[in-house]
Write an enzyme that holds these catalytic residues in place. Structure first.
Site, short mmCIF file in Angstrom:
data_model
loop_
_atom_site.label_atom_id
_atom_site.label_comp_id
_atom_site.label_asym_id
_atom_site.label_seq_id
_atom_site.Cartn_x
_atom_site.Cartn_y
_atom_site.Cartn_z
N GLY A 6 41.25 52.35 36.67
CA GLY A 6 41.44 50.90 36.58
C GLY A 6 42.88 50.58 36.25
O GLY A 6 43.47 51.18 35.33
N ALA B 202 46.13 45.08 33.42
CA ALA B 202 47.32 45.07 32.57
C ALA B 202 47.26 46.15 31.49
O ALA B 202 48.18 46.98 31.37
CB ALA B 202 47.49 43.69 31.95
N LYS C 287 35.57 38.82 20.52
CA LYS C 287 36.84 38.11 20.37
C LYS C 287 37.27 37.44 21.67
O LYS C 287 37.89 36.38 21.65
CB LYS C 287 37.92 39.05 19.86
CG LYS C 287 38.34 40.15 20.81
CD LYS C 287 39.27 41.14 20.11
CE LYS C 287 39.75 42.23 21.06
NZ LYS C 287 40.66 41.76 22.09
N ARG D 82 44.62 36.81 28.33
CA ARG D 82 44.06 36.14 29.51
C ARG D 82 42.90 35.22 29.16
O ARG D 82 42.73 34.18 29.78
CB ARG D 82 43.64 37.18 30.55
CG ARG D 82 42.42 37.98 30.21
CD ARG D 82 42.14 39.05 31.23
NE ARG D 82 43.11 40.13 31.16
CZ ARG D 82 43.09 41.19 31.95
NH1 ARG D 82 42.16 41.31 32.86
NH2 ARG D 82 43.98 42.13 31.82
#
Length: 465
Positions: free
Chosen positions: A43, A46, A288, A350
């Site tokens: 993957g 970021a 979160k 994000r």
């Protein structure tokens, strides 16, 4: 001794320390002289890309001892506007510009800017550009687009996939591991969860997805043991970590591997501690993201009111504490690094960006939860999973004021409101403020006291015996 000599000595000392750490991990993994340690990131979002780049920067020069590579799916094209922005980034950084010219790679970015060539995400990743983080150039990396080639001999696998893709990809990976004699170590960076309602309501975390995928597809001899699957998380913004901002994280799991891996992953600007409480850290990693969306909604709707943001923080952290006490018998308190992880996610990232843009009307729910330039917004699916799980009547607990049982979700008004905004789409973003201003809202301390004083831990929620 002049400053340049001191710098050379420091560099030499850092290299010696890095090689010593690498040799120690190789020894623990039973690597013979001449055998490479193979580390692969799965993957290329970021954080997954940055994590692989950190390892490449730290250990990549020891080519005879370690190989670090990253897998991403092929075929994702870079659109014209992104290519133009990428060209601007390249030309604003002399070091990046020189590197690309030296590697004979600059011309393709010129052509892409002019519209004469289509770049692909795996192609630019080789040059150090993550599609979800164009403004932060990374080091060049070895990129593999064939999953079997990437993982078949991997000693350490870094899971940087979204939680929504983890199960499927690791089921495929497991088929390539059927003939292995030694189980790999898997470190999951993924923050997100799934909910399953049958045979009993329960939560599925990314490490559980990996464990089930590997145990279902592998022979008993090759099955990845629980102690080989770990979770790493912390108060980290990927681009800031790569730009050498001081950061810390925790690697959680069985003692056998978490302690040596904490030492191996530790760098001067990225301190890694080890912790045994995988459940709380992984659940908090998903929670979160849920509450980060709401946090930036509140900030956007109140013109960054510090008072409103602090009220939201008090209520959302009390809900997080409440939920973790349902899922873990003795969860770690929401303090120190766990609280810091929540704090930074509510500030930036994000999911926070997504909540802000929704509240400002700059994006819409119809765009989905995979956003250009940002990747997957994990908090959206996590809202649905947590609420649907905790709204089950079979999990009912005593209401603190009314003499009746209620589903746990009824005592989490922020989670309930986010579900109605993001999943059911019954309410506008402004409803989050009304929830905070509701005169019937209890003191957040009351919710924490309920969590800590009532024995309503439900092992079934994590499919524990």
């Amino acid at each position: 001794m002049d400053g340049s000599s001191e710098g050379l000595n420091d560099s030499g000392n850092n290299l010696a320390v890095a090689e010593e750490k690498l040799d120690e991990l190789r020894r623990l993994l039973g690597k013979a002289e001449g055998d490479q340690l193979n580390i692969v990131g799965i993957g290329a979002g970021a954080w997954g890309s940055v994590f692989a780049a950190l390892l490449q920067n730290a250990y990549g020069q020891f080519r005879e001892k370690v190989q670090i590579r990253i897998w991403r799916r092929p075929g994702r094209s870079v659109d014209r506007s992104t290519a133009e922005h990428l060209f601007e980034v390249i030309n604003s950084r002399e070091d990046i510009l020189r590197r690309l010219i030296r590697r004979c790679a600059y011309l393709k970015y010129v052509e892409a800017r002019l519209g004469d060539r289509v770049l692909h995400a795996d192609e630019i990743l080789k040059d150090g550009f993550c599609l979800n983080m164009i403004d932060t150039p990374l080091c060049p990396m070895k990129v593999v687009t064939n999953l079997q080639e990437a993982v078949w001999d991997a000693d350490i696998v870094i899971n940087g996939l979204p939680s929504t893709e983890t199960r499927e990809v690791f089921e495929e990976i497991s088929r390539y591991w059927k003939e292995r004699r030694m189980s790999p170590i898997i470190i999951s960076l993924t923050k997100g969860i799934e909910a399953a309602l049958e045979p009993v309501p329960h939560i599925i975390t990314p490490t559980q997805m990996i464990r089930r995928a590997t145990s279902d597809c592998l022979s008993v001899a090759a099955e990845v043991p629980t102690e080989n699957i770990l979770y790493l998380g912390g108060p980290n913004i990927a681009s800031e970590i790569y730009n050498m901002e001081y950061a810390n994280a925790r690697i959680c799991g069985a003692e056998k591997w978490r302690k040596p891996l904490a030492q191996f992953l530790r760098q001067p600007h990225f301190i890694v501690w080890d912790n045994s409480d995988l459940v709380t850290h992984e659940v908090m990693g998903g929670l979160k993201n849920v509450y980060a969306i709401g946090a930036r909604m509140v900030a956007a709707l109140t013109n960054e009111s510090a008072t409103s943001k602090s009220v939201y923080f008090a209520h959302c952290t009390s809900e997080m504490i409440f939920i973790t006490h349902l899922l873990a018998e003795e969860p770690e308190k929401l303090s120190g690094p766990l609280l810091a992880d929540t704090y930074v996610t509510l500030l930036k990232g994000r999911n926070a960006w997504y909540g802000h843009m929704l509240a400002k009307g700059l994006i819409s729910l119809e765009m989905g939860d995979s956003i250009k330039g940002k990747g997957m917004i994990q908090g959206v699916s996590a809202v649905g999973a947590f609420y649907e799980l905790l709204s089950q009547a079979s999990l009912s607990i005593p209401h603190p004021e009314e003499n009746k049982p209620v589903a746990p979700a009824e005592l989490c008004p922020i989670l309930k409101t986010l579900y109605k905004i993001l999943i059911k789409r019954e309410l506008p973003s402004q409803a989050i403020l009304q929830t905070l201003r509701d005169e019937t809202m209890n003191d957040p301390r009351d919710r924490i006291e309920i969590a800590q004083s009532h024995a309503f831990y439900r092992p079934s929620l994590l499919r524990q015996p």
